[in-house]
Structures are given as structure tokens and as C-alpha cells.
Design an enzyme around this catalytic site. Structure first.
Site, PDB file in Angstrom:
ATOM      1  CG  HIS A 113      -0.337   0.013   2.525  1.00  0.00           C
ATOM      2  ND1 HIS A 113       0.418  -1.023   3.015  1.00  0.00           N
ATOM      3  CD2 HIS A 113      -0.339   0.965   3.492  1.00  0.00           C
ATOM      4  CE1 HIS A 113       0.843  -0.715   4.241  1.00  0.00           C
ATOM      5  NE2 HIS A 113       0.401   0.487   4.544  1.00  0.00           N
ATOM      6  CG  HIS A 170      -3.686  -0.276   6.740  1.00  0.00           C
ATOM      7  ND1 HIS A 170      -3.568   0.247   8.010  1.00  0.00           N
ATOM      8  CD2 HIS A 170      -2.566   0.105   6.076  1.00  0.00           C
ATOM      9  CE1 HIS A 170      -2.423   0.919   8.102  1.00  0.00           C
ATOM     10  NE2 HIS A 170      -1.799   0.840   6.943  1.00  0.00           N
ATOM     11  CG  HIS A 219       0.253   4.163   4.908  1.00  0.00           C
ATOM     12  ND1 HIS A 219      -0.461   3.373   5.765  1.00  0.00           N
ATOM     13  CD2 HIS A 219      -0.601   5.149   4.497  1.00  0.00           C
ATOM     14  CE1 HIS A 219      -1.704   3.855   5.878  1.00  0.00           C
ATOM     15  NE2 HIS A 219      -1.813   4.921   5.116  1.00  0.00           N
ATOM     16  CG  ASP A 242       5.206   2.579   7.401  1.00  0.00           C
ATOM     17  OD1 ASP A 242       4.275   3.076   6.745  1.00  0.00           O
ATOM     18  OD2 ASP A 242       5.033   1.633   8.210  1.00  0.00           O
ATOM     19  CG  HIS A 243       4.332  -0.256   4.079  1.00  0.00           C
ATOM     20  ND1 HIS A 243       4.292  -1.601   4.354  1.00  0.00           N
ATOM     21  CD2 HIS A 243       3.908   0.373   5.190  1.00  0.00           C
ATOM     22  CE1 HIS A 243       3.847  -1.773   5.595  1.00  0.00           C
ATOM     23  NE2 HIS A 243       3.604  -0.587   6.125  1.00  0.00           N
ATOM     24  CG  ASP A 270       0.789  -1.810   7.483  1.00  0.00           C
ATOM     25  OD1 ASP A 270       1.669  -2.692   7.571  1.00  0.00           O
ATOM     26  OD2 ASP A 270       1.029  -0.593   7.595  1.00  0.00           O
ATOM     27  CG  HIS A 279       4.334  -2.668  10.793  1.00  0.00           C
ATOM     28  ND1 HIS A 279       5.150  -1.572  10.984  1.00  0.00           N
ATOM     29  CD2 HIS A 279       3.520  -2.348   9.757  1.00  0.00           C
ATOM     30  CE1 HIS A 279       4.844  -0.629  10.107  1.00  0.00           C
ATOM     31  NE2 HIS A 279       3.852  -1.078   9.342  1.00  0.00           N
TER      32      HIS A 279
HETATM   33 ZN   LIG Z   1       0.256   1.346   6.542  1.00  0.00          ZN
END
Ligand SMILES: [Zn+2]
Length: 263
Positions: free
Chosen positions: A56, A115, A58, A60-61, A135, A175
């Protein structure tokens, strides 16, 4: 198919992944935020990273995409609707699309909103299936819906897709939240002996060599798969009498998701 789980050791506790074809050495990197560690792992194994898959949009990905593309020339794959939010996507995928890695690996895309609304999980076509769940599904937990997501869609994703996967499906989440999530399970279901035993066993595990759960294990200790548990329901109904004596699975899921936010 060879899977390498890369522990980033960052504050967000991200897991990155390399999925390699043993015949050709081609590899696909999932959410390679820590591109340095991913590149090192590929080099050590003699693999060639040819594709990046973002579960996705975000940061941090996707934050490692640029450097990873610069280092390898890999093509970027993500949900077909994520284009506006993931720069320089090469391929948009939807439900049922298959991503091939080398000669032997096939990854099937699942469209899993909740998410975010452009989230994909990938399921390997292997004897024992593996789900790279981003996520959406965590070990012992579910993704939040704070940044572009919707709890109703997350419930639908669990109910209509994740619930139906085989028990022996290996779960590779985005995560490492295992221990916190198990504590939430115990908060909701104090008599869940599996969750209690797992906290004891894995509390001080090395995330570089983390437990890989199966869906069968998740069904025992992930509260978001335990919507029919009499003890989960009894505790909710006691705390929230407005839910009635026999709340629907959806109402249970949504209440658990809401409680997890402030827990
Ligand atoms: Zn995320």
C-alpha cells in the site's frame, strides 16, 4: 520459492521481504523501506532484485522505492488505484492478477481494502501457501484505519477473503506487533491460554529470527478472528450493553477495532 524476512529494527518495527526464485535467482522485494538491508540480503544470497511490490501507499512501505530502483532498476508494482500516491509505479494490479518471480514463483494479488483503500496482499501459489499481508493482517492483530482506511471494508476483507484461506497459510505481515497484539487479545479474552503462552514464549524473541505464524494459529489467538468466541462476546456485552445480547460478527469486529485504537 525462498522467503527472506528482513527485520528493519526501526521505530515502526517494519518487516521487509525478499521472495526469490531458486532457479533463476530473480527476487521481488516487498515494501523495501530499508533498501540497504534488502540489498545486502540479496547480495549475500546471490539474488537479483527485479521487482518491488508495495502492499500500500504509506511512506513506511514505499520510502525505499527510489533508492532501490536506482540500485537495481527494479519495476514497481502496487494496487491499480495507488498510482496517484506511489510515484513511478510501473504496474498496477487488481484482484486475481499474478506476479511472477523468475521461473518458479507465482504470487496472486488479493484486493484487501480497509487499512487503506488501495491495499493488496499477495498469496503464493505453493504447496503451503504464504500470505504477505502488509498492514491488513498482523500476527495476532489487524491493521488500523486511521490514514485513509475504513473499518467496514477491513471487516469485509477479513470476512470474505482472509477467513477463507487454508489453515496452513503462512503469515508474513508488514510489522512486528506480535506481543502488543497478544496483550490486546488477553485484554479482550483473559482466558485465552494460547495468547498467554505465546507471550511467555516469544516476548524476548529476536525479530531477526521471528516466529512465522499460520492462519490456524491466528484463529486461536488473533482476536479479529475470534468474533464468535463466547468470552470475547461476553466481555463486550458486559461493557457495552447497547450491543445487545448477541451482537453480529460485524458489530464485534468493529467494536474490537475501535477499542484497539485507544488501547
Ligand atoms: Zn500502513
Amino acid at each position: 520459492m525462498i522467503v527472506e524476512q528482513v527485520w528493519t529494527g526501526n521505530a515502526y518495527r517494519n518487516f521487509n521481504y525478499l521472495i526469490a526464485c531458486p532457479e533463476t535467482g530473480d527476487a521481488l522485494a516487498i515494501d523495501p523501506l530499508d533498501y540497504g538491508k534488502c540489498l545486502d540480503a540479496a547480495r549475500e544470497n546471490g539474488w537479483n532484485i527485479t521487482q518491488i511490490l508495495n502492499t500500500h501507499e504509506h511512506g513506511d512501505h514505499t520510502g525505499g522505492n527510489k533508492a532501490m530502483v536506482r540500485a537495481t532498476g527494479a519495476k514497481v508494482i502496487a494496487h491499480q488505484n495507488a498510482g496517484g500516491r506511489i510515484p513511478n509505479m510501473d504496474r498496477g494490479v487488481g484482484a486475481g492478477d499474478v506476479v511472477k518471480v523468475g521461473k518458479t514463483v507465482e504470487l496472486e494479488c488479493l484486493d484487501t481494502p480497509g487499512h487503506t483503500m488501495s491495499h493488496i496482499c499477495v498469496l503464493s501459489h505453493t504447496d503451503q501457501p504464504a500470505l504477505f499481508s502488509g498492514d491488513t493482517l498482523f500476527n495476532a492483530g489487524a491493521g488500523n484505519c486511521h490514514n485513509g482506511g475504513h473499518p467496514h471494508e477491513l471487516y469485509e476483507t477479513f470476512e470474505s477473503q482472509l477467513e477463507k484461506l487454508p489453515d496452513d497459510t503462512l503469515i508474513y505481515p508488514g510489522h512486528d506487533y506480535l506481543i502488543n497484539n497478544l496483550r490486546f487479545t488477553l485484554d479482550r479474552e483473559p482466558d485465552n491460554a494460547t495468547a498467554a503462552g505465546m507471550i511467555e514464549q516469544y516476548e524476548s524473541q529476536d525479530p531477526n529470527d521471528a516466529l512465522v505464524t499460520t492462519l490456524a494459529m491466528e484463529r486461536e489467538m488473533n482476536t479479529f478472528f475470534r468474533l464468535d468466541s463466547p468470552s470475547v462476546i461476553a466481555r463486550l456485552v458486559e461493557q457495552f450493553p447497547e450491543m445487545g445480547d448477541s451482537p453480529s460478527r460485524k458489530d464485534v469486529f468493529l467494536k474490537l477495532r475501535e477499542l484497539r485504537n485507544s488501547w
